[in-house]
Design an enzyme around this catalytic site. Structure first.
Site, PDB file in Angstrom:
ATOM      1  N   LYS A  13     -23.640 -51.180 -20.416  1.00  0.00           N
ATOM      2  CA  LYS A  13     -22.332 -51.556 -20.972  1.00  0.00           C
ATOM      3  C   LYS A  13     -22.451 -52.701 -21.975  1.00  0.00           C
ATOM      4  O   LYS A  13     -21.893 -52.631 -23.056  1.00  0.00           O
ATOM      5  CB  LYS A  13     -21.378 -52.040 -19.868  1.00  0.00           C
ATOM      6  CG  LYS A  13     -20.926 -51.008 -18.876  1.00  0.00           C
ATOM      7  CD  LYS A  13     -19.830 -51.583 -17.963  1.00  0.00           C
ATOM      8  CE  LYS A  13     -20.299 -52.655 -17.010  1.00  0.00           C
ATOM      9  NZ  LYS A  13     -21.050 -52.184 -15.858  1.00  0.00           N
ATOM     10  N   ARG A  88     -12.149 -53.670 -12.846  1.00  0.00           N
ATOM     11  CA  ARG A  88     -13.110 -53.229 -11.837  1.00  0.00           C
ATOM     12  C   ARG A  88     -12.419 -52.784 -10.554  1.00  0.00           C
ATOM     13  O   ARG A  88     -13.080 -52.351  -9.631  1.00  0.00           O
ATOM     14  CB  ARG A  88     -14.032 -54.392 -11.506  1.00  0.00           C
ATOM     15  CG  ARG A  88     -15.480 -54.220 -11.949  1.00  0.00           C
ATOM     16  CD  ARG A  88     -16.203 -55.481 -11.515  1.00  0.00           C
ATOM     17  NE  ARG A  88     -17.631 -55.385 -11.576  1.00  0.00           N
ATOM     18  CZ  ARG A  88     -18.371 -55.690 -12.642  1.00  0.00           C
ATOM     19  NH1 ARG A  88     -17.803 -56.033 -13.769  1.00  0.00           N
ATOM     20  NH2 ARG A  88     -19.677 -55.639 -12.558  1.00  0.00           N
ATOM     21  N   ARG A 126     -34.702 -56.494 -15.631  1.00  0.00           N
ATOM     22  CA  ARG A 126     -33.852 -57.433 -16.373  1.00  0.00           C
ATOM     23  C   ARG A 126     -33.953 -58.831 -15.780  1.00  0.00           C
ATOM     24  O   ARG A 126     -33.931 -59.830 -16.502  1.00  0.00           O
ATOM     25  CB  ARG A 126     -32.400 -56.936 -16.342  1.00  0.00           C
ATOM     26  CG  ARG A 126     -31.437 -57.800 -17.096  1.00  0.00           C
ATOM     27  CD  ARG A 126     -30.092 -57.129 -17.256  1.00  0.00           C
ATOM     28  NE  ARG A 126     -29.328 -57.115 -16.010  1.00  0.00           N
ATOM     29  CZ  ARG A 126     -28.104 -56.619 -15.891  1.00  0.00           C
ATOM     30  NH1 ARG A 126     -27.524 -56.058 -16.925  1.00  0.00           N
ATOM     31  NH2 ARG A 126     -27.464 -56.660 -14.733  1.00  0.00           N
ATOM     32  N   ARG A 128     -31.997 -60.857 -13.885  1.00  0.00           N
ATOM     33  CA  ARG A 128     -30.953 -61.870 -13.773  1.00  0.00           C
ATOM     34  C   ARG A 128     -30.880 -62.348 -12.327  1.00  0.00           C
ATOM     35  O   ARG A 128     -31.402 -61.692 -11.435  1.00  0.00           O
ATOM     36  CB  ARG A 128     -29.619 -61.203 -14.175  1.00  0.00           C
ATOM     37  CG  ARG A 128     -28.673 -62.097 -14.889  1.00  0.00           C
ATOM     38  CD  ARG A 128     -27.543 -61.300 -15.485  1.00  0.00           C
ATOM     39  NE  ARG A 128     -26.733 -60.623 -14.465  1.00  0.00           N
ATOM     40  CZ  ARG A 128     -25.850 -59.682 -14.749  1.00  0.00           C
ATOM     41  NH1 ARG A 128     -25.674 -59.289 -15.984  1.00  0.00           N
ATOM     42  NH2 ARG A 128     -25.143 -59.129 -13.775  1.00  0.00           N
ATOM     43  N   ARG A 139     -24.037 -54.463  -5.146  1.00  0.00           N
ATOM     44  CA  ARG A 139     -23.226 -54.258  -6.352  1.00  0.00           C
ATOM     45  C   ARG A 139     -22.911 -52.783  -6.545  1.00  0.00           C
ATOM     46  O   ARG A 139     -21.820 -52.422  -6.968  1.00  0.00           O
ATOM     47  CB  ARG A 139     -23.910 -54.868  -7.568  1.00  0.00           C
ATOM     48  CG  ARG A 139     -23.720 -56.380  -7.582  1.00  0.00           C
ATOM     49  CD  ARG A 139     -24.697 -57.107  -8.461  1.00  0.00           C
ATOM     50  NE  ARG A 139     -24.672 -56.661  -9.824  1.00  0.00           N
ATOM     51  CZ  ARG A 139     -25.760 -56.612 -10.608  1.00  0.00           C
ATOM     52  NH1 ARG A 139     -26.926 -56.968 -10.123  1.00  0.00           N
ATOM     53  NH2 ARG A 139     -25.651 -56.200 -11.833  1.00  0.00           N
TER      54      ARG A 139
HETATM   55  P1  ADP Z   1     -22.998 -55.602 -14.027  1.00  0.00           P
HETATM   56  O1  ADP Z   1     -22.225 -54.724 -14.975  1.00  0.00           O
HETATM   57  O2  ADP Z   1     -24.467 -55.520 -14.247  1.00  0.00           O
HETATM   58  O3  ADP Z   1     -22.604 -55.409 -12.595  1.00  0.00           O
HETATM   59  P2  ADP Z   1     -21.453 -57.964 -14.866  1.00  0.00           P
HETATM   60  O4  ADP Z   1     -22.067 -58.963 -15.762  1.00  0.00           O
HETATM   61  O5  ADP Z   1     -20.371 -57.094 -15.423  1.00  0.00           O
HETATM   62  O6  ADP Z   1     -22.683 -57.125 -14.313  1.00  0.00           O
HETATM   63  O7  ADP Z   1     -20.843 -58.675 -13.548  1.00  0.00           O
HETATM   64  C1  ADP Z   1     -21.588 -59.572 -12.768  1.00  0.00           C
HETATM   65  C2  ADP Z   1     -20.785 -60.009 -11.533  1.00  0.00           C
HETATM   66  O8  ADP Z   1     -19.600 -60.731 -11.955  1.00  0.00           O
HETATM   67  C3  ADP Z   1     -20.247 -58.880 -10.666  1.00  0.00           C
HETATM   68  O9  ADP Z   1     -21.201 -58.418  -9.729  1.00  0.00           O
HETATM   69  C4  ADP Z   1     -19.020 -59.543 -10.001  1.00  0.00           C
HETATM   70  O10 ADP Z   1     -19.396 -60.374  -8.934  1.00  0.00           O
HETATM   71  C5  ADP Z   1     -18.473 -60.447 -11.104  1.00  0.00           C
HETATM   72  N1  ADP Z   1     -17.433 -59.756 -11.914  1.00  0.00           N
HETATM   73  C6  ADP Z   1     -17.537 -59.386 -13.228  1.00  0.00           C
HETATM   74  N2  ADP Z   1     -16.416 -58.773 -13.652  1.00  0.00           N
HETATM   75  C7  ADP Z   1     -15.568 -58.742 -12.584  1.00  0.00           C
HETATM   76  C8  ADP Z   1     -14.251 -58.214 -12.360  1.00  0.00           C
HETATM   77  N3  ADP Z   1     -13.571 -57.576 -13.338  1.00  0.00           N
HETATM   78  N4  ADP Z   1     -13.703 -58.361 -11.130  1.00  0.00           N
HETATM   79  C9  ADP Z   1     -14.356 -58.986 -10.149  1.00  0.00           C
HETATM   80  N5  ADP Z   1     -15.603 -59.487 -10.262  1.00  0.00           N
HETATM   81  C10 ADP Z   1     -16.211 -59.375 -11.470  1.00  0.00           C
END
Ligand code: ADP
Length: 183
Positions: A13, A88, A126, A128, A139
């Site tokens: 994404k 989400r 990656r 992180r 996740r």
């Molecule tokens: P990825 O797409 O690899 O899961 P992101 O960078 O989008 O990683 O998100 C990392 C973390 O940030 C998520 O696992 C969650 O804990 C939090 N997070 C991100 N966006 C949201 C959201 N819209 N609602 C709730 N938690 C979020």
């Protein structure tokens, strides 16, 4: 143009969002990036979000909505934006519809489809902080239970488009370009 990029952890994404954002000159809004910077700066939101993110759970809708709403309604988003990692949950999606201004309705939800087993390796590479195998599993679980219900939500609205994420980055971008029909 208002775009949502949707898909499981590691589907690419962020990479595709950066690309679309540059091509269309619209802001890239990543809730993951916003939350990570809140954690780094140890703001009140960051302190609340840190532990949840470290476990691979979802930060509360209340917190996430508070950071997205201001951003989406700001002046540089009036011509469009690309949301990455938001919504989400169905509640986040409903609230988003509610607070968007007239003329800001979502045009495209691009769903990047990938195979979970194959992307596990991508994520571990990656490296992180939240890319450790146990956390990744959480996740994915969170994604399947909380986020997948958004698929029928956006299908019903006729704006969900499937993209094959299991190909080279450039090929994924090509597919996205075709769907958007703009660049
Ligand atoms: P990825 O797409 O690899 O899961 P992101 O960078 O989008 O990683 O998100 C990392 C973390 O940030 C998520 O696992 C969650 O804990 C939090 N997070 C991100 N966006 C949201 C959201 N819209 N609602 C709730 N938690 C979020």
């Amino acid at each position: 143009m208002q775009i949502i990029l949707f898909g499981p952890p590691g589907c690419g994404k962020g990479t595709q969002a950066t690309f679309i954002s540059q091509s269309l000159s619209i802001p890239h809004l990543s809730t993951g990036d916003m939350l990570r910077s809140a954690v780094t700066s140890k703001s009140e939101i960051g302190l609340k979000a840190k532990e949840i993110m470290e476990k691979g759970g979802l930060v509360s809708d209340e917190i996430v909505l508070s950071i997205v709403k201001d951003r989406v309604l700001s002046i540089d988003c009036q011509k469009g934006f690309i949301l990455d990692g938001f919504p989400r949950t169905v509640n986040q999606a409903e609230k988003l519809e509610f607070f968007l201004n007239n003329g800001q309705s979502i045009d495209f939800v691009l769903r990047i489809k990938v195979n979970e087993e194959d992307i596990l390796k991508r994520l571990i590479d990656r490296g992180r902080d939240d890319d450790k195998p146990e956390i990744i599993k959480n996740r994915f679980k969170t994604y399947n239970s909380e986020t997948e219900p958004l698929i029928p939500f956006y299908e019903e609205r006729g704006i969900l488009f499937n993209i094959n994420g299991m190909q080279e980055i450039e090929k994924v971008s090509e597919e996205i370009k075709k769907v958007l029909g703009v660049f």
